[in-house]
Design a protein around this motif. Structure first.
Motif, short mmCIF file in Angstrom:
data_model
loop_
_atom_site.label_atom_id
_atom_site.label_comp_id
_atom_site.label_asym_id
_atom_site.label_seq_id
_atom_site.Cartn_x
_atom_site.Cartn_y
_atom_site.Cartn_z
N UNK A 187 0.72 -1.29 0.12
CA UNK A 187 -0.01 -0.11 0.01
C UNK A 187 0.80 1.36 0.05
N UNK A 188 1.98 1.25 0.66
CA UNK A 188 2.78 2.48 0.83
C UNK A 188 3.50 2.65 -0.76
N UNK A 189 3.90 1.53 -1.40
CA UNK A 189 4.36 1.40 -2.84
C UNK A 189 3.25 2.27 -3.65
N UNK A 190 2.20 1.63 -3.78
CA UNK A 190 1.17 2.02 -4.52
C UNK A 190 0.76 3.59 -4.12
N UNK A 191 0.60 4.00 -3.17
CA UNK A 191 0.17 5.33 -2.64
C UNK A 191 1.24 6.40 -3.12
N UNK A 192 2.61 5.96 -2.65
CA UNK A 192 3.67 6.75 -2.85
C UNK A 192 3.90 7.02 -4.69
N UNK A 193 3.92 5.99 -5.06
CA UNK A 193 4.16 6.05 -6.66
C UNK A 193 3.02 6.93 -7.13
N UNK A 194 1.61 6.60 -6.77
CA UNK A 194 0.64 7.48 -7.36
C UNK A 194 0.81 8.91 -7.10
N UNK A 195 0.97 9.26 -5.76
CA UNK A 195 1.33 10.43 -5.55
C UNK A 195 2.81 11.23 -6.44
N UNK A 196 3.81 10.30 -6.60
CA UNK A 196 4.91 10.61 -7.45
C UNK A 196 4.55 10.90 -8.59
N UNK A 197 3.77 10.07 -9.28
CA UNK A 197 3.05 10.47 -10.68
C UNK A 197 2.37 11.61 -10.87
N UNK A 198 1.31 11.74 -10.04
CA UNK A 198 0.41 13.16 -10.02
C UNK A 198 1.27 14.13 -9.77
N UNK A 199 2.36 14.43 -8.84
CA UNK A 199 3.05 15.63 -8.59
C UNK A 199 3.92 15.77 -9.65
N UNK A 200 4.66 14.72 -10.27
CA UNK A 200 5.68 15.04 -11.33
C UNK A 200 4.90 15.53 -12.69
N UNK A 201 3.43 15.25 -12.83
CA UNK A 201 2.80 15.65 -13.97
C UNK A 201 2.23 17.11 -13.78
N UNK A 202 1.96 17.49 -12.51
CA UNK A 202 1.69 18.70 -12.17
C UNK A 202 2.78 19.72 -12.46
N UNK A 203 3.87 19.27 -12.01
CA UNK A 203 5.23 20.17 -12.07
C UNK A 203 5.83 19.83 -13.38
N UNK A 204 5.46 19.06 -13.97
CA UNK A 204 5.98 18.95 -15.51
C UNK A 204 7.37 18.62 -15.78
N UNK A 205 7.65 17.43 -14.66
CA UNK A 205 8.94 16.94 -14.62
C UNK A 205 8.87 15.52 -14.97
N UNK A 206 9.89 14.62 -15.40
CA UNK A 206 9.72 13.35 -15.75
C UNK A 206 9.64 12.60 -14.43
N UNK A 207 8.67 11.59 -14.72
CA UNK A 207 8.21 10.64 -13.58
C UNK A 207 9.34 9.78 -13.39
N UNK A 208 9.70 9.46 -12.37
CA UNK A 208 11.08 8.70 -11.79
C UNK A 208 10.43 7.55 -10.90
N UNK A 209 10.47 6.17 -11.70
CA UNK A 209 9.91 5.36 -10.79
C UNK A 209 10.71 4.80 -9.89
N UNK A 210 12.06 4.79 -9.87
CA UNK A 210 12.72 4.22 -8.71
C UNK A 210 12.67 5.23 -7.45
#
Length: 62
Positions: free
Chosen positions: A9-32
């Motif tokens: 659940x932490x992986x799922x929620x943090x990855x989703x948050x990382x994706x959304x924030x990187x999309x809003x800030x217009x920076x590349x998504x980093x999975x690692x």
């Protein structure tokens, strides 16, 4: 099992948050980065659950 589900659940929620924030800030998504932050978050959750008492405190009448 609780450790696996906590990490999941932490992986799922943090990855989703990382994706959304990187999309809003217009920076590349980093999975690692999401994986590293989710591992740190899982460890912090385990530490907090170990430190906090699981039983309620008795009521004292003054």
């Amino acid at each position: 099992m609780q450790y696996i589900m906590t990490f999941f659940w932490s992986f799922l929620l943090v990855t989703m948050l990382n994706y959304v924030v990187s999309s809003i800030n217009d920076v590349p998504f980093e999975f690692g980065l999401g994986v590293i932050v989710s591992v740190v978050l899982s460890v912090l959750v385990f530490i907090v659950s170990a430190v906090l008492p699981s039983e309620s405190t008795p009521d004292y009448e003054a």
